[in-house]
Design a protein around this motif. Structure first.
Motif, short mmCIF file in Angstrom:
data_model
loop_
_atom_site.label_atom_id
_atom_site.label_comp_id
_atom_site.label_asym_id
_atom_site.label_seq_id
_atom_site.Cartn_x
_atom_site.Cartn_y
_atom_site.Cartn_z
N LEU A 115 36.44 3.41 46.87
CA LEU A 115 37.20 2.78 45.80
C LEU A 115 38.69 2.99 46.00
CD1 LEU A 115 37.10 1.22 43.17
CD2 LEU A 115 36.89 3.39 41.94
N VAL A 129 41.56 0.08 46.37
CA VAL A 129 42.79 -0.01 45.58
C VAL A 129 44.00 -0.06 46.51
CG1 VAL A 129 44.26 1.19 43.93
CG2 VAL A 129 41.79 1.14 43.58
N TRP A 142 34.83 -1.13 40.82
CA TRP A 142 35.39 -0.17 39.87
C TRP A 142 34.47 -0.04 38.66
CZ3 TRP A 142 40.90 -0.77 37.31
CH2 TRP A 142 41.33 0.48 36.86
#
Length: 395
Positions: free
Chosen positions: A33, A37, A91
């Motif tokens: 994750l 990002v 997410w």
């Protein structure tokens, strides 16, 4: 401030955010994750670098094809849209990983096909006059180029609506800083949708013989920059806010444990390392302080007097009827007395006469004991009475 300056300023902001995430990746390189990002922020930074009018001119000149920068920028924007949706999908998470994988593949496939179509339509069309700021409206009636413009705007609109829907639905299920971040992303997506509406309005006006190009160029440019700022803030706020909140809670706990630590610090084993300096991470300092307290309490256990603990517990419970607080006061009094007893070399108590400190079993209860060390009058009375008694008993 012109559009080029605005876009390059936004790009700098995204590059800074990317650098922050890259620094975080050093400590957690296997977090998918976090990688997602970071990639999203980098693509956004690259998008605004290439979309700035000065950059468009440089790209056209380097490649030697008029307006070739347009499909490049549109494809990067499309990639950003797809990555952003995928990031939100991951997410959010899903109990069934197959659903997440299927949604990811569908999104990437759809936006990948749009990117290919953008280049194909540009090749089929003809855009010989370089336009750095108003290409969308200038070529709004040119075959194939018109379709390319409408395609990228449609994909961008779908992404904006999808992100608004996902973020709003998810924000109803989460509290605090995460909810604030999602609402910022939602606001950014609303601005994205507004950008698309302005572009579509200006294009339709051209079709009808009107000139509303000001909606497409300056107004939409600034709205895109503001949207990017909100996106960046929305993606950065939860991890930064959670980190700040975690450090603040650790610092608050570290300070609240100080009275207890000061009371028993001379019982900390000499083999323990010295206290860390203030510039060390507060989480590490807190772990060291808790470990020192546990070690010191274990060393003091042979001097824990059951009669003192029982007496103080009964008095405290009768006064305020709070079991946890009464237990904290009893433990604090027992420890305060044990420190004095051990300091005067009083023999250890038999095991059947020893008080069991409950707070050593639950780290959260250490706070109650430390608070009692600072605030309880019974602890102070215990210190004074035992110190006086031992002093008078000495030859």
């Amino acid at each position: 401030m012109n559009a080029g300056t605005v876009y390059l300023s936004v790009a700098v902001g995204f590059f800074v955010a990317t650098a922050v995430k890259l620094w975080a990746l050093r400590k957690n390189p296997r977090n998918p994750l976090l990688w997602a990002v970071t990639a999203t922020l980098f693509v956004a930074a690259f998008l605004f670098v290439t979309a700035a009018p000065p950059s468009l001119a440089v790209i056209n000149e380097l490649l030697g094809i008029p307006n070739i920068a347009a499909p490049i920028v549109y494809s990067i924007l499309t990639a950003f849209d797809g990555i952003s949706i995928v990031l939100l999908i991951h997410w959010r998470g899903n109990e069934d990983s197959r659903v997440t994988l299927r949604q990811t593949r569908l999104c990437l496939t759809a936006y990948g096909m749009v990117m290919i179509a953008i280049y194909a339509l540009f090749v089929l069309g003809d855009a010989p006059v370089e336009r750095l700021r108003d290409l969308d409206t200038y070529y709004s009636r040119t075959p194939w180029i018109r379709e390319m413009i409408l395609l990228y705007l449609a994909a961008h609109t779908v992404a904006a609506v999808t992100m608004i829907f996902l973020c709003l639905r998810w924000s109803r299920q989460v509290p605090g800083i995460l909810r604030a971040g999602l609402l910022l992303i939602t606001t950014g997506a609303v601005c994205m949708f507004g950008y698309d509406l302005l572009k579509f309005t200006a294009i339709v006006a051209r079709w009808l013989g009107h000139n509303w190009d000001s909606l497409s160029s300056p107004v939409a440019f600034y709205l895109a920059g503001f949207s990017a700022f909100l996106f960046s803030a929305g993606f950065m706020l939860p991890p930064i806010g959670q980190g700040v909140g975690s450090r603040w809670r650790a610092l608050r706990r570290f300070r609240r444990l100080q009275p207890l630590w000061l009371e028993i610090r001379r019982e900390i084993p000499p083999t323990s390392p010295p206290p860390m300096p203030w510039w060390q991470p507060v989480e590490r300092r807190l772990m060291q302080r808790e470990r020192d307290i546990f070690d010191a309490v274990l060393r003091l256990m042979p001097w824990f007097d059951r009669s003192i603990g029982t007496q103080v517990y009964a008095l405290a419970l009768a006064e305020h009827s709070e079991i946890r607080r009464a237990r904290g006061e009893a433990d604090a009094c027992v420890i305060a007395r044990a420190v004095i007893q051990k300091g005067y070399a009083v023999p250890a108590l038999p095991s059947e006469q020893r008080w069991t400190v409950s707070s050593i079993e639950d780290p959260e209860d250490l706070i109650d004991m430390s608070t009692a060390m600072l605030q309880s009058t019974r602890v102070e009375v215990t210190r004074q009475s035992n110190a006086s008694a031992e002093h008078s008993a000495r030859p």
